[in-house]
Enzyme design. Structure first.
Site, PDB file in Angstrom:
ATOM      1  N   TYR A 133       0.868  -1.114  -0.020  1.00  0.00           N
ATOM      2  CA  TYR A 133       0.044   0.013  -0.032  1.00  0.00           C
ATOM      3  C   TYR A 133       0.675   1.220  -0.169  1.00  0.00           C
ATOM      4  CZ  TYR A 133       1.140  -0.345   4.997  1.00  0.00           C
ATOM      5  OH  TYR A 133       2.054  -0.730   5.951  1.00  0.00           O
ATOM      6  N   GLY A 134       2.009   1.098   0.027  1.00  0.00           N
ATOM      7  CA  GLY A 134       2.928   2.486   0.269  1.00  0.00           C
ATOM      8  C   GLY A 134       4.162   2.087  -1.067  1.00  0.00           C
ATOM      9  N   GLU A 138      10.747  -4.331   5.788  1.00  0.00           N
ATOM     10  CA  GLU A 138       9.776  -3.707   6.893  1.00  0.00           C
ATOM     11  C   GLU A 138      10.119  -3.318   8.157  1.00  0.00           C
ATOM     12  OE1 GLU A 138       7.439  -1.956   5.446  1.00  0.00           O
ATOM     13  OE2 GLU A 138       6.651  -3.212   3.739  1.00  0.00           O
TER      14      GLU A 138
END
EC number: 2.3.2.-
Length: 165
Positions: free
Chosen positions: A14-15, A82
Site C-alpha cells: 500500500y506504500g 519492513e
C-alpha cells in the site's frame, strides 16, 4: 504440487512497494499484481518519514495491490525491508478486478497510537521525490542481509530515508 514444493504467499502492499521498481528489488523479478482494497484500516503519513503506515480503523479502507506468488524467501525479503516498526499480519482484501475476497499478508504499524501519524499519504507525490532512493536503499538492505560483514544495517545502508516533513 507436492508437499515439498515451496508455499506461495500473497502480499498486500500500500506504500512504497506499489512502485514496480521497488517491488522488483525485493522480489528480484517483476511482481505479478492485482489491485485490491483492504477494509478496516487507514493509511497515514508519518511525520519525518517518507513512507506510510496502516493501522486498524473501523471505517477505514486502503487501496493497494496484492503481489501474488510470493515465495518464502521473497517473504523474508519483505520482512527485512519492513523491519521492526511493522508487524506482518494476515488480513482479507477484496480484489478490485473480480470482487473476490483473498487472504493476504500485509505489514501493520506496530505503534497504533504513534503521534507521528497524520493526513493522507500520496503515492504520486512520493514517487516523484523518493522512488529512486528507495530502490537504492532497499537493494543495499537486502545485500547487507545476505552478507553483513560484521556491520550493522545502519552502517551498511546509511541513514534510512528521512523526508524532512
Amino acid at each position: 504440487m507436492t508437499s515439498s514444493d515451496p508455499q506461495s504467499h500473497n502480499v498486500f502492499v500500500y506504500g512504497s512497494i506499489l512502485e514496480p521498481a521497488v517491488a522488483a528489488v525485493i522480489l528480484d523479478r517483476t511482481a505479478d499484481t492485482v489491485p485490491a482494497v483492504l477494509h478496516g484500516y487507514h493509511r497515514y503519513k508519518l511525520k519525518g518519514l517518507p513512507y506510510p503506515c496502516i493501522v486498524s480503523s473501523d471505517s477505514g479502507k486502503v487501496n493497494g495491490k496484492v503481489i501474488t506468488g510470493v515465495s518464502d524467501a521473497e517473504l523474508n525479503n519483505f520482512d527485512v525491508i519492513e523491519g521492526n516498526d511493522y508487524e506482518r499480519v494476515t488480513v482479507e482484501v477484496v480484489r478490485m478486478d473480480n470482487s473476490e475476497k483473498v487472504k493476504v499478508e500485509t505489514y501493520v504499524w506496530v505503534n497504533k497510537d504513534d503521534p507521528r501519524m497524520y493526513g493522507e499519504w500520496d503515492f504520486e507525490e512520493w514517487r516523484v521525490v523518493h522512488a529512486e532512493k528507495f530502490v537504492e536503499t532497499f537493494r543495499k538492505m537486502l545485500e547487507w542481509n545476505k552478507n553483513p560483514n560484521g556491520k550493522s544495517m545502519e552502517e551498511a545502508v546509511g541513514s534510512l530515508l528521512s523526508s524532512g516533513d
